[in-house]
Write an enzyme that holds these catalytic residues in place. Structure first.
Site, PDB file in Angstrom:
ATOM      1  N   SER A   1       4.015   0.711   8.153  1.00  0.00           N
ATOM      2  CA  SER A   1       4.103   1.818   7.203  1.00  0.00           C
ATOM      3  C   SER A   1       4.459   3.088   7.965  1.00  0.00           C
ATOM      4  O   SER A   1       3.794   3.429   8.947  1.00  0.00           O
ATOM      5  CB  SER A   1       2.761   2.002   6.502  1.00  0.00           C
TER       6      SER A   1
ATOM      7  N   ASP B   1      -0.133  -0.848  -6.467  1.00  0.00           N
ATOM      8  CA  ASP B   1      -1.167  -0.764  -5.430  1.00  0.00           C
ATOM      9  C   ASP B   1      -2.422  -0.177  -6.082  1.00  0.00           C
ATOM     10  O   ASP B   1      -3.299  -0.904  -6.514  1.00  0.00           O
ATOM     11  CB  ASP B   1      -0.627   0.116  -4.286  1.00  0.00           C
TER      12      ASP B   1
ATOM     13  N   LYS C   1      -5.150  -5.209  -1.627  1.00  0.00           N
ATOM     14  CA  LYS C   1      -6.003  -4.505  -0.678  1.00  0.00           C
ATOM     15  C   LYS C   1      -7.450  -4.868  -1.003  1.00  0.00           C
ATOM     16  O   LYS C   1      -8.008  -4.393  -2.005  1.00  0.00           O
ATOM     17  CB  LYS C   1      -5.836  -2.991  -0.815  1.00  0.00           C
TER      18      LYS C   1
ATOM     19  N   GLY D   1      -2.600  -2.009   3.650  1.00  0.00           N
ATOM     20  CA  GLY D   1      -3.466  -1.520   4.725  1.00  0.00           C
ATOM     21  C   GLY D   1      -4.015  -0.150   4.380  1.00  0.00           C
ATOM     22  O   GLY D   1      -3.435   0.577   3.582  1.00  0.00           O
TER      23      GLY D   1
ATOM     24  N   ASP E   1       6.987   3.575  -0.678  1.00  0.00           N
ATOM     25  CA  ASP E   1       5.673   3.737  -1.299  1.00  0.00           C
ATOM     26  C   ASP E   1       5.516   5.198  -1.705  1.00  0.00           C
ATOM     27  O   ASP E   1       5.597   6.080  -0.857  1.00  0.00           O
ATOM     28  CB  ASP E   1       4.572   3.350  -0.297  1.00  0.00           C
TER      29      ASP E   1
ATOM     30  N   LYS F   1       8.174   0.133   5.770  1.00  0.00           N
ATOM     31  CA  LYS F   1       7.763   0.756   4.493  1.00  0.00           C
ATOM     32  C   LYS F   1       7.787   2.264   4.707  1.00  0.00           C
ATOM     33  O   LYS F   1       7.126   2.767   5.628  1.00  0.00           O
ATOM     34  CB  LYS F   1       6.365   0.289   4.113  1.00  0.00           C
ATOM     35  N   LEU F   2       8.544   2.970   3.875  1.00  0.00           N
ATOM     36  CA  LEU F   2       8.634   4.421   4.003  1.00  0.00           C
ATOM     37  C   LEU F   2       7.807   5.090   2.912  1.00  0.00           C
ATOM     38  O   LEU F   2       7.921   4.726   1.734  1.00  0.00           O
ATOM     39  CB  LEU F   2      10.090   4.890   3.838  1.00  0.00           C
ATOM     40  N   LYS F   3       7.021   6.064   3.303  1.00  0.00           N
ATOM     41  CA  LYS F   3       6.356   6.908   2.322  1.00  0.00           C
ATOM     42  C   LYS F   3       7.417   7.839   1.737  1.00  0.00           C
ATOM     43  O   LYS F   3       8.227   8.397   2.480  1.00  0.00           O
ATOM     44  CB  LYS F   3       5.272   7.744   2.997  1.00  0.00           C
TER      45      LYS F   3
ATOM     46  N   ASN G   1       2.931   6.392  -3.701  1.00  0.00           N
ATOM     47  CA  ASN G   1       1.538   6.798  -3.939  1.00  0.00           C
ATOM     48  C   ASN G   1       1.394   7.716  -5.168  1.00  0.00           C
ATOM     49  O   ASN G   1       0.825   8.822  -5.058  1.00  0.00           O
ATOM     50  CB  ASN G   1       0.963   7.497  -2.696  1.00  0.00           C
TER      51      ASN G   1
ATOM     52  N   GLU H   1       6.911   0.931  -4.516  1.00  0.00           N
ATOM     53  CA  GLU H   1       5.470   0.794  -4.677  1.00  0.00           C
ATOM     54  C   GLU H   1       4.868   2.010  -5.365  1.00  0.00           C
ATOM     55  O   GLU H   1       5.074   3.150  -4.931  1.00  0.00           O
ATOM     56  CB  GLU H   1       4.803   0.580  -3.316  1.00  0.00           C
TER      57      GLU H   1
HETATM   58  O1  LIG Z   1      -0.796   0.314   7.889  1.00  0.00           O
HETATM   59  C1  LIG Z   1      -1.785   0.787   7.321  1.00  0.00           C
HETATM   60  O2  LIG Z   1      -2.955   0.407   7.474  1.00  0.00           O
HETATM   61  C2  LIG Z   1      -1.550   1.918   6.335  1.00  0.00           C
HETATM   62  C3  LIG Z   1      -0.575   1.467   5.308  1.00  0.00           C
HETATM   63  C4  LIG Z   1      -0.415   2.536   4.267  1.00  0.00           C
HETATM   64  O3  LIG Z   1       0.608   3.170   4.160  1.00  0.00           O
HETATM   65  N1  LIG Z   1      -1.489   2.770   3.504  1.00  0.00           N
HETATM   66  C5  LIG Z   1      -1.407   3.835   2.510  1.00  0.00           C
HETATM   67  C6  LIG Z   1      -1.128   3.254   1.181  1.00  0.00           C
HETATM   68  O4  LIG Z   1      -0.868   4.021   0.267  1.00  0.00           O
HETATM   69  O5  LIG Z   1      -1.091   2.027   1.081  1.00  0.00           O
HETATM   70  C7  LIG Z   1      -2.691   4.615   2.600  1.00  0.00           C
HETATM   71  C8  LIG Z   1      -2.921   5.296   3.753  1.00  0.00           C
HETATM   72  C9  LIG Z   1      -4.081   6.051   3.909  1.00  0.00           C
HETATM   73  C10 LIG Z   1      -5.024   6.042   2.899  1.00  0.00           C
HETATM   74  C11 LIG Z   1      -4.788   5.326   1.738  1.00  0.00           C
HETATM   75  C12 LIG Z   1      -3.606   4.592   1.592  1.00  0.00           C
END
Ligand SMILES: O=C(O)CCC(=O)N[C@@H](C(=O)O)c1ccccc1
Length: 422
Positions: free
Chosen positions: A185, A289, A313, A341, A239, A211-213, A241, A264
């Site tokens: 990520s 998610d 998750k 994750g 992703d 995976k790009l935010k 969010n 995502e």
């Molecule tokens: O590789 C990892 O553990 C992080 C993967 C990731 O991007 N997690 C994001 C998500 O939205 O899934 C996240 C990060 C921090 C806190 C909550 C979610």
């Protein structure tokens, strides 16, 4: 075995680089570890909640207090660890000092699925082999929500029970592979160049999926640039969010040009209808998610056409045992899943890697190497394989999580004295 003690350890683990998402930027990972001690052994569970309630309503401080005040006492007092023969939850007495008298929670029909798992004998069919861990969800069902807090307790009890049985999580879950494909990520970067440098580094390390935010104002350009860098065939996904709204559907649909694996969680957790509209407006599969909290919400989202792929998750779902049920429900419906994750240390990472070895996990997950986040991990580090195992992590096969918590680091990074509940 009988549960004797629960310890809560709060620590701060330094991150090798800041991690930025559409809801915030972290430079350390605040961690809540649960240590469960039974009369036959001990285990560890990691709460996935972040320091602040930004990704979800749960956060480390809230999880620690709901465990201390409600959940741990209920577990320690549940007569037969909470499960009578007829499957009803036994009443549990919370003699919480802040109440004059204990709160007597009556027997109630639990919504918690049957601990024996579906007759179909899917992964969840193995739940019956861990009766102590299988009783946790039912014992804790009297508290609404707080799935991450509950999941950490269940994980610690499961680890303890499996270590006593000398069985690995992989064997208990029904793993079908010894190595899992790893994705990585990539957070929101200050500049495009820094993003491309970071992505190049991960490609060199062998990661099998990027995976790009993304968020409004940081989407089409960075995705286009990374697709250009990776070439047409590399596995790439985004992703959001929950950072977008229905007005952004045309913009998100234009991501079809980049041949992504999935988009995502572009919209709010509770907003399935807009995810359905996006799914109808674009080719790229939609993946949920935050919206997927348990089997019920997973099946509901799939049947409404709100999701083509599910990010599993365990922490968000209340634990690994519910994650097994979601895996089975998705598999029955031919919905691919991957393991998300939450910047877990080796404690949660080990259990995630075991989960990712199940047959329905057909896409690389966010099960990256420890070095993606931590210079030093709380357990033996997870290191990507070489040669034929390039971009893969080996599934632990020792009892429980298969890793050992480095107690000296738990002490060194502690931000408070451990809370001990008996
Ligand atoms: O590789 C990892 O553990 C992080 C993967 C990731 O991007 N997690 C994001 C998500 O939205 O899934 C996240 C990060 C921090 C806190 C909550 C979610």
């Amino acid at each position: 075995p009988t549960l004797e003690r629960i310890e809560l350890h709060r620590l701060e683990v330094p991150l090798v680089r800041p991690f930025e998402t559409s809801f915030g930027r972290e430079t350390v990972r605040e961690v809540l570890l649960v240590h469960a001690v039974t009369d036959a052994g001990e285990g560890w569970g990691e709460c996935v909640a972040g320091r602040d309630p930004f990704y979800s309503s749960e956060y480390v401080g809230g999880a620690a207090s709901v465990i201390e005040q409600y959940l741990a006492p209920a577990l320690l007092r549940s007569p037969v660890q909470g499960v009578e023969d007829d499957g009803h939850m036994s009443g549990v007495l919370i003699d919480d000092p802040s109440h004059e008298a204990g709160i007597w929670v009556d027997d109630r029909e639990q919504q918690v699925p049957d601990a024996s798992g579906p007759a179909s004998g899917g992964a969840a069919g193995s739940i019956g082999s861990v009766p102590l861990a299988a009783s946790v969800a039912r014992t804790l069902a009297f508290v609404a929500g707080h799935r991450m807090a509950k999941g950490a307790l269940e994980a610690a009890v499961l680890d303890a029970e499996l270590r006593t049985q000398r069985r690995s999580m992989a064997e208990c879950f029904g793993a079908v592979r010894e190595w899992v494909d790893c994705g990585v990520s990539v957070g929101i970067a200050p500049t495009l160049d820094e993003l491309l440098d970071e992505v190049s580094g991960y490609v060199e390390q062998g990661y099998r999926r990027i995976k790009l935010k993304i968020k409004p104002g940081w989407d089409l350009i960075p995705v286009g640039a990374v697709r250009e860098l990776l070439g047409r065939d590399a596995m790439l996904q985004v992703d959001a969010n929950t950072a977008y709204t229905a007005a952004d559907i045309p913009l998100l649909a234009s991501l079809d040009a980049f041949g992504l694996l999935l988009i995502e969680q572009p919209f709010a957790e509770e907003d399935l209808a807009t995810h359905v509209r996006l799914a109808e407006a674009c080719e790229t599969p939609v993946c949920l998610d935050e919206s997927i909290l348990d089997v019920a919400t997973a099946v509901d989202a799939i049947e409404r056409g709100a999701t083509d792929i599910v990010n599993i998750k365990p922490g968000r779902m209340g634990g690994y045992l519910e994650a097994l049920r979601v895996h089975d429900a998705c598999r029955t419906r031919d919905v691919p899943v991957w393991c998300g994750g939450m910047l877990e240390t080796g404690v949660g990472r080990a259990a995630n890697v075991a989960l990712a070895a199940l047959p329905g996990f057909t896409l690389p997950g966010d099960t990256s190497a420890s070095s993606r986040y931590f210079a030093d991990d709380l357990t033996e580090p997870f290191v990507l394989g070489e040669g034929e195992h390039r971009g893969q992590l080996r599934v632990p096969d020792a009892p429980g999580t298969g890793v050992t918590v480095r107690r000296e680091l738990v002490r060194a990074w502690a931000t408070a004295e451990p809370v001990v509940i008996t």
